[in-house]
Design a protein around this motif. Structure first.
Motif, PDB file in Angstrom:
ATOM      1  N   ILE A  84       0.835  -1.204   0.000  1.00  0.00           N
ATOM      2  CA  ILE A  84       0.000   0.000   0.000  1.00  0.00           C
ATOM      3  C   ILE A  84       0.870   1.255   0.000  1.00  0.00           C
ATOM      4  O   ILE A  84       0.528   2.266  -0.626  1.00  0.00           O
ATOM      5  N   LEU A  85       2.017   1.195   0.689  1.00  0.00           N
ATOM      6  CA  LEU A  85       2.962   2.315   0.620  1.00  0.00           C
ATOM      7  C   LEU A  85       3.468   2.514  -0.802  1.00  0.00           C
ATOM      8  O   LEU A  85       3.709   3.649  -1.232  1.00  0.00           O
ATOM      9  N   LEU A  86       3.634   1.411  -1.549  1.00  0.00           N
ATOM     10  CA  LEU A  86       4.032   1.513  -2.956  1.00  0.00           C
ATOM     11  C   LEU A  86       2.957   2.208  -3.775  1.00  0.00           C
ATOM     12  O   LEU A  86       3.257   3.077  -4.599  1.00  0.00           O
ATOM     13  N   LYS A  87       1.701   1.864  -3.563  1.00  0.00           N
ATOM     14  CA  LYS A  87       0.622   2.517  -4.292  1.00  0.00           C
ATOM     15  C   LYS A  87       0.466   3.971  -3.876  1.00  0.00           C
ATOM     16  O   LYS A  87       0.054   4.816  -4.678  1.00  0.00           O
ATOM     17  N   LEU A  88       0.811   4.273  -2.633  1.00  0.00           N
ATOM     18  CA  LEU A  88       0.721   5.643  -2.133  1.00  0.00           C
ATOM     19  C   LEU A  88       1.848   6.531  -2.655  1.00  0.00           C
ATOM     20  O   LEU A  88       1.703   7.765  -2.699  1.00  0.00           O
ATOM     21  N   GLY A  89       2.965   5.924  -3.059  1.00  0.00           N
ATOM     22  CA  GLY A  89       4.131   6.707  -3.465  1.00  0.00           C
ATOM     23  C   GLY A  89       4.959   7.148  -2.286  1.00  0.00           C
ATOM     24  O   GLY A  89       5.662   8.161  -2.352  1.00  0.00           O
ATOM     25  N   SER A  90       4.891   6.399  -1.196  1.00  0.00           N
ATOM     26  CA  SER A  90       5.591   6.749   0.029  1.00  0.00           C
ATOM     27  C   SER A  90       6.963   6.098   0.062  1.00  0.00           C
ATOM     28  O   SER A  90       7.177   5.026  -0.504  1.00  0.00           O
ATOM     29  N   ALA A  91       7.912   6.753   0.728  1.00  0.00           N
ATOM     30  CA  ALA A  91       9.221   6.163   0.950  1.00  0.00           C
ATOM     31  C   ALA A  91       9.071   4.952   1.875  1.00  0.00           C
ATOM     32  O   ALA A  91       8.212   4.959   2.767  1.00  0.00           O
ATOM     33  N   PRO A  92       9.850   3.887   1.680  1.00  0.00           N
ATOM     34  CA  PRO A  92      10.960   3.723   0.734  1.00  0.00           C
ATOM     35  C   PRO A  92      10.542   3.176  -0.626  1.00  0.00           C
ATOM     36  O   PRO A  92      11.384   2.654  -1.346  1.00  0.00           O
ATOM     37  N   CYS A  93       9.260   3.270  -0.969  1.00  0.00           N
ATOM     38  CA  CYS A  93       8.756   2.756  -2.256  1.00  0.00           C
ATOM     39  C   CYS A  93       8.353   3.910  -3.169  1.00  0.00           C
ATOM     40  O   CYS A  93       7.375   3.822  -3.906  1.00  0.00           O
TER      41      CYS A  93
END
Length: 337
Positions: free
Chosen positions: A100-109
């Protein structure tokens, strides 16, 4: 500012809004995954409606990143139903959080996020930085925080703030600067989610969206994509310099402007939980303010007051009318806090 109002594009916007609302209203991970897939497929045509030549590459990068996150959500959310072992449940919950962090564009993704932002139109940038973050942010705030300690997400939020501040200092394109600025603000939102304050995180998100709306409108209407173009274009109008400067300073969280209120709220709520990570959030905010001040100083020292060739008089009428709306909105929100 280029915005395609064709029937197919308006249909994509309608599906985009409906899919996000369906994701927010979902009661299980399968419906959430289905909604995010519909949201992904409806946003790609919006990216491709831009007037530039880099939208195709940006659409492919966005699709690959979002497809990876969606596949991880589908696999590991369904695996949680079948595995009763506590160790596997913790591991799969962690991978689900990272997806979900990857879909959000959040670090570290976050590596796909600035690249996509720097290649799409300002309208798509606004949608990507606001509406596309609403469903993943609410999923973290309402669904996943029950499985994690507050220190984990505060650490991720602090990492976002530091990366957004440091990487933003080295950028010369306005869209890249706003991308890293968005990453820094994601850190503050995640920090609020970490202490089980989802409503406060949504309030921060709403204030951030209201601040970047007039800023993206001005930058898109004047076709500003680089710092040099910004200096040559905006320096023709002192009132425009004032409005853009106030918006940048408010995004940086300079008191007593509007952007300072949600950050002060976050500091008050976090001070009794983990005061060490507050220093990292403040440091990231100061770094954001540094590259905002760099932009403002370049505007103040610019002496070119000639009308840029790529700006029509019709666009300037829209800008002048939007000045009043921007100032009234800023003053109104300032009085609220």
């Amino acid at each position: 500012m280029y915005m395609n109002l064709a029937p197919f594009t308006m249909l994509c916007y309608s599906v985009l809004v409906s899919s996000s609302i369906m994701a927010l209203s979902s009661s299980n991970w399968l419906i959430f995954w289905l909604s995010m897939e519909i949201n992904l497929l409806s946003f790609i045509p919006i990216i491709l409606t831009g007037s530039g030549n880099q939208e195709t590459e940006a659409a492919i990068k966005y699709f690959l990143a979002q497809a990876l996150g969606s596949s991880a959500i589908l696999v590991f959310s369904t695996s949680l139903w079948n595995l009763e072992s506590f160790s596997f449940s913790k591991l799969f919950s962690l991978i689900l959080m990272v997806s979900i962090l990857l879909k959000l564009g959040s670090a570290p993704c976050h590596f796909w996020y600035p690249s996509v932002m720097s290649s799409i139109s300002w309208v798509s940038c606004f949608v990507l930085t606001t509406w596309q973050k609403l469903a993943p942010l609410c999923a973290i705030s309402f669904f996943l925080m029950q499985k994690f300690s507050s220190s984990f997400l505060i650490f991720v939020g602090s990492l976002n703030a530091i990366i957004g501040g440091i990487m933003g200092l080295n950028q010369s394109k306005m869209r890249s600067i706003m991308a890293y600025s968005s990453i820094g603000h994601i850190g503050w939102m995640l920090s609020l989610s970490s202490i089980y304050m989802p409503i406060s995180s949504v309030v921060y998100f709403v204030v951030y969206s209201m601040l970047i709306l007039p800023l993206f409108f001005i930058l898109g209407l004047l076709n500003i994509y680089g710092l040099n173009n910004l200096n040559k274009t905006i320096s023709m109008a002192p009132l425009l310099i004032f409005v853009v400067s106030i918006l940048f300073l408010s995004l940086g969280g300079l008191p007593p402007l509007t952007g300072f209120a949600p950050k002060m709220m976050t500091i008050f709520l976090l001070v009794n939980v983990n005061s060490m990570f507050i220093l990292f959030l403040i440091l990231g905010s100061v770094l954001n303010l540094c590259f905002y001040l760099n932009i403002i100083m370049n505007l103040m020292l610019s002496s070119n007051f000639n009308l840029a060739q790529n700006i029509s008089l019709n666009n300037m009428k829209w800008v002048n009318s939007f000045f009043v709306f921007s100032i009234v909105s800023l003053l109104f929100i300032l009085l609220l806090h």
